[in-house]
Motif scaffolding. Structure first.
Motif, PDB file in Angstrom:
ATOM      1  N   GLN A   9       1.003  -1.157  -0.243  1.00  0.00           N
ATOM      2  CA  GLN A   9      -0.041  -0.008  -0.037  1.00  0.00           C
ATOM      3  C   GLN A   9       0.850   1.249   0.146  1.00  0.00           C
ATOM      4  O   GLN A   9       1.815   1.301   0.799  1.00  0.00           O
ATOM      5  CB  GLN A   9      -0.938  -0.064   1.306  1.00  0.00           C
ATOM      6  CG  GLN A   9      -2.005   1.076   1.210  1.00  0.00           C
ATOM      7  CD  GLN A   9      -3.121   0.575   2.073  1.00  0.00           C
ATOM      8  OE1 GLN A   9      -3.043  -0.328   2.814  1.00  0.00           O
ATOM      9  NE2 GLN A   9      -4.323   1.256   1.947  1.00  0.00           N
ATOM     10  N   TYR A  10       0.398   2.139  -0.807  1.00  0.00           N
ATOM     11  CA  TYR A  10       1.164   3.403  -1.054  1.00  0.00           C
ATOM     12  C   TYR A  10       0.393   4.702  -0.904  1.00  0.00           C
ATOM     13  O   TYR A  10      -0.736   4.655  -1.170  1.00  0.00           O
ATOM     14  CB  TYR A  10       1.845   3.624  -2.320  1.00  0.00           C
ATOM     15  CG  TYR A  10       2.935   2.518  -2.797  1.00  0.00           C
ATOM     16  CD1 TYR A  10       4.337   2.652  -2.234  1.00  0.00           C
ATOM     17  CD2 TYR A  10       2.780   1.453  -3.334  1.00  0.00           C
ATOM     18  CE1 TYR A  10       5.089   1.811  -2.538  1.00  0.00           C
ATOM     19  CE2 TYR A  10       3.723   0.114  -3.370  1.00  0.00           C
ATOM     20  CZ  TYR A  10       5.077   0.492  -3.032  1.00  0.00           C
ATOM     21  OH  TYR A  10       6.111  -0.266  -3.272  1.00  0.00           O
ATOM     22  N   TYR A  11       0.896   5.571  -0.295  1.00  0.00           N
ATOM     23  CA  TYR A  11       0.371   6.986  -0.276  1.00  0.00           C
ATOM     24  C   TYR A  11       0.921   8.201  -0.941  1.00  0.00           C
ATOM     25  O   TYR A  11       2.159   8.128  -1.136  1.00  0.00           O
ATOM     26  CB  TYR A  11       0.108   7.355   1.369  1.00  0.00           C
ATOM     27  CG  TYR A  11      -0.522   6.337   2.054  1.00  0.00           C
ATOM     28  CD1 TYR A  11      -1.693   6.482   2.595  1.00  0.00           C
ATOM     29  CD2 TYR A  11       0.064   4.997   2.691  1.00  0.00           C
ATOM     30  CE1 TYR A  11      -2.357   5.488   3.275  1.00  0.00           C
ATOM     31  CE2 TYR A  11      -0.420   4.145   3.480  1.00  0.00           C
ATOM     32  CZ  TYR A  11      -1.839   4.501   3.678  1.00  0.00           C
ATOM     33  OH  TYR A  11      -2.278   3.521   4.439  1.00  0.00           O
ATOM     34  N   ARG A  12      -0.075   8.918  -1.700  1.00  0.00           N
ATOM     35  CA  ARG A  12       0.391   9.960  -2.280  1.00  0.00           C
ATOM     36  C   ARG A  12       0.885  11.179  -1.307  1.00  0.00           C
ATOM     37  O   ARG A  12       0.498  11.248  -0.156  1.00  0.00           O
ATOM     38  CB  ARG A  12      -0.321  10.384  -3.470  1.00  0.00           C
ATOM     39  CG  ARG A  12      -0.576   9.493  -4.456  1.00  0.00           C
ATOM     40  CD  ARG A  12      -1.783  10.131  -5.515  1.00  0.00           C
ATOM     41  NE  ARG A  12      -1.890   9.006  -6.331  1.00  0.00           N
ATOM     42  CZ  ARG A  12      -2.976   8.244  -6.594  1.00  0.00           C
ATOM     43  NH1 ARG A  12      -3.912   8.496  -5.660  1.00  0.00           N
ATOM     44  NH2 ARG A  12      -2.893   7.342  -7.440  1.00  0.00           N
ATOM     45  N   THR A  13       1.661  12.288  -1.851  1.00  0.00           N
ATOM     46  CA  THR A  13       2.024  13.384  -1.067  1.00  0.00           C
ATOM     47  C   THR A  13       1.097  14.106  -0.174  1.00  0.00           C
ATOM     48  O   THR A  13       1.306  14.131   0.929  1.00  0.00           O
ATOM     49  CB  THR A  13       2.895  14.473  -1.977  1.00  0.00           C
ATOM     50  OG1 THR A  13       3.836  13.793  -2.609  1.00  0.00           O
ATOM     51  CG2 THR A  13       3.588  15.615  -1.204  1.00  0.00           C
ATOM     52  N   MET A  14       0.003  14.507  -0.743  1.00  0.00           N
ATOM     53  CA  MET A  14      -1.064  15.264   0.037  1.00  0.00           C
ATOM     54  C   MET A  14      -1.809  14.322   1.006  1.00  0.00           C
ATOM     55  O   MET A  14      -2.041  14.596   2.074  1.00  0.00           O
ATOM     56  CB  MET A  14      -2.136  15.799  -0.993  1.00  0.00           C
ATOM     57  CG  MET A  14      -1.573  17.040  -1.610  1.00  0.00           C
ATOM     58  SD  MET A  14      -0.935  18.258  -0.549  1.00  0.00           S
ATOM     59  CE  MET A  14      -2.344  18.877   0.450  1.00  0.00           C
ATOM     60  N   GLU A  15      -1.748  12.721   0.795  1.00  0.00           N
ATOM     61  CA  GLU A  15      -2.336  11.803   1.812  1.00  0.00           C
ATOM     62  C   GLU A  15      -1.231  11.842   2.926  1.00  0.00           C
ATOM     63  O   GLU A  15      -1.863  11.918   4.215  1.00  0.00           O
ATOM     64  CB  GLU A  15      -2.653  10.523   1.334  1.00  0.00           C
ATOM     65  CG  GLU A  15      -3.771  10.809   0.068  1.00  0.00           C
ATOM     66  CD  GLU A  15      -3.727   9.413  -0.630  1.00  0.00           C
ATOM     67  OE1 GLU A  15      -4.660   8.860  -1.070  1.00  0.00           O
ATOM     68  OE2 GLU A  15      -2.498   8.810  -0.941  1.00  0.00           O
ATOM     69  N   VAL A  16      -0.362  11.926   2.562  1.00  0.00           N
ATOM     70  CA  VAL A  16       0.845  11.844   3.867  1.00  0.00           C
ATOM     71  C   VAL A  16       0.827  13.184   4.811  1.00  0.00           C
ATOM     72  O   VAL A  16       0.829  13.184   5.930  1.00  0.00           O
ATOM     73  CB  VAL A  16       2.452  11.677   3.230  1.00  0.00           C
ATOM     74  CG1 VAL A  16       3.335  11.806   4.424  1.00  0.00           C
ATOM     75  CG2 VAL A  16       2.445  10.389   2.566  1.00  0.00           C
ATOM     76  N   CYS A  17       0.721  14.227   3.994  1.00  0.00           N
ATOM     77  CA  CYS A  17       0.633  15.586   4.593  1.00  0.00           C
ATOM     78  C   CYS A  17      -0.783  15.609   5.635  1.00  0.00           C
ATOM     79  O   CYS A  17      -0.545  15.844   6.760  1.00  0.00           O
ATOM     80  CB  CYS A  17       0.754  16.374   3.989  1.00  0.00           C
ATOM     81  SG  CYS A  17       2.347  16.941   2.878  1.00  0.00           S
ATOM     82  N   GLY A  46       4.342  10.974 -12.124  1.00  0.00           N
ATOM     83  CA  GLY A  46       5.363  11.524 -11.535  1.00  0.00           C
ATOM     84  C   GLY A  46       5.144  11.956 -10.271  1.00  0.00           C
ATOM     85  O   GLY A  46       5.946  12.481  -9.301  1.00  0.00           O
ATOM     86  N   TRP A  47       3.954  11.553  -9.586  1.00  0.00           N
ATOM     87  CA  TRP A  47       3.677  11.826  -8.079  1.00  0.00           C
ATOM     88  C   TRP A  47       4.412  10.780  -7.264  1.00  0.00           C
ATOM     89  O   TRP A  47       4.340   9.533  -7.506  1.00  0.00           O
ATOM     90  CB  TRP A  47       2.247  11.747  -7.791  1.00  0.00           C
ATOM     91  CG  TRP A  47       1.437  12.787  -8.521  1.00  0.00           C
ATOM     92  CD1 TRP A  47       1.738  13.812  -9.189  1.00  0.00           C
ATOM     93  CD2 TRP A  47      -0.083  13.019  -8.623  1.00  0.00           C
ATOM     94  NE1 TRP A  47       1.138  14.375  -9.799  1.00  0.00           N
ATOM     95  CE2 TRP A  47      -0.312  13.937  -9.361  1.00  0.00           C
ATOM     96  CE3 TRP A  47      -0.956  12.359  -7.961  1.00  0.00           C
ATOM     97  CZ2 TRP A  47      -1.597  14.341  -9.563  1.00  0.00           C
ATOM     98  CZ3 TRP A  47      -2.204  12.729  -8.122  1.00  0.00           C
ATOM     99  CH2 TRP A  47      -2.612  13.861  -8.916  1.00  0.00           C
ATOM    100  N   ARG A  48       4.730  11.284  -6.170  1.00  0.00           N
ATOM    101  CA  ARG A  48       5.668  10.348  -5.312  1.00  0.00           C
ATOM    102  C   ARG A  48       4.734   9.344  -4.323  1.00  0.00           C
ATOM    103  O   ARG A  48       3.658  10.011  -4.132  1.00  0.00           O
ATOM    104  CB  ARG A  48       6.384  11.370  -4.086  1.00  0.00           C
ATOM    105  CG  ARG A  48       7.630  12.138  -4.503  1.00  0.00           C
ATOM    106  CD  ARG A  48       8.136  12.784  -3.327  1.00  0.00           C
ATOM    107  NE  ARG A  48       9.271  13.559  -3.898  1.00  0.00           N
ATOM    108  CZ  ARG A  48       9.385  14.659  -4.406  1.00  0.00           C
ATOM    109  NH1 ARG A  48       8.247  15.378  -4.685  1.00  0.00           N
ATOM    110  NH2 ARG A  48      10.498  15.273  -4.891  1.00  0.00           N
ATOM    111  N   LEU A  49       5.104   8.290  -4.138  1.00  0.00           N
ATOM    112  CA  LEU A  49       4.336   7.199  -3.535  1.00  0.00           C
ATOM    113  C   LEU A  49       5.388   6.818  -2.372  1.00  0.00           C
ATOM    114  O   LEU A  49       6.446   6.545  -2.376  1.00  0.00           O
ATOM    115  CB  LEU A  49       4.023   6.008  -4.304  1.00  0.00           C
ATOM    116  CG  LEU A  49       3.325   6.314  -5.611  1.00  0.00           C
ATOM    117  CD1 LEU A  49       3.215   5.071  -6.430  1.00  0.00           C
ATOM    118  CD2 LEU A  49       2.072   6.878  -5.379  1.00  0.00           C
TER     119      LEU A  49
END
Length: 66
Positions: A9-17, A46-49
């Motif tokens: 399971q991976y989360y995108r930048t805004m989810e992490v923030c 290109g979004w970080r995971l």
């Protein structure tokens, strides 16, 4: 909404923030300043995971007292 790839399971930048309670600019500054490692995994846009382990590392940095 987390993304599931190859059973992980991976989360995108805004989810992490949102989860940690920091701004996107703070997270990106920590990455560019070398405080945090840049996530090598990115989606096709290109979004970080981020993995849950990486999120924990960001959270530790956010709650660090100097």
């Amino acid at each position: 909404m987390p993304v599931k790839l190859r059973g992980q399971q991976y989360y995108r930048t805004m989810e992490v923030c949102r989860l940690i309670g920091i701004s996107r600019s703070t997270l990106l500054r920590w990455i560019s300043d070398g405080i945090l490692d840049d996530s090598c995994l990115r989606d096709r846009r290109g979004w970080r995971l981020f993995t849950e382990a990486e999120i924990k590392r960001v959270e530790e940095e956010a709650h660090k007292i100097k």
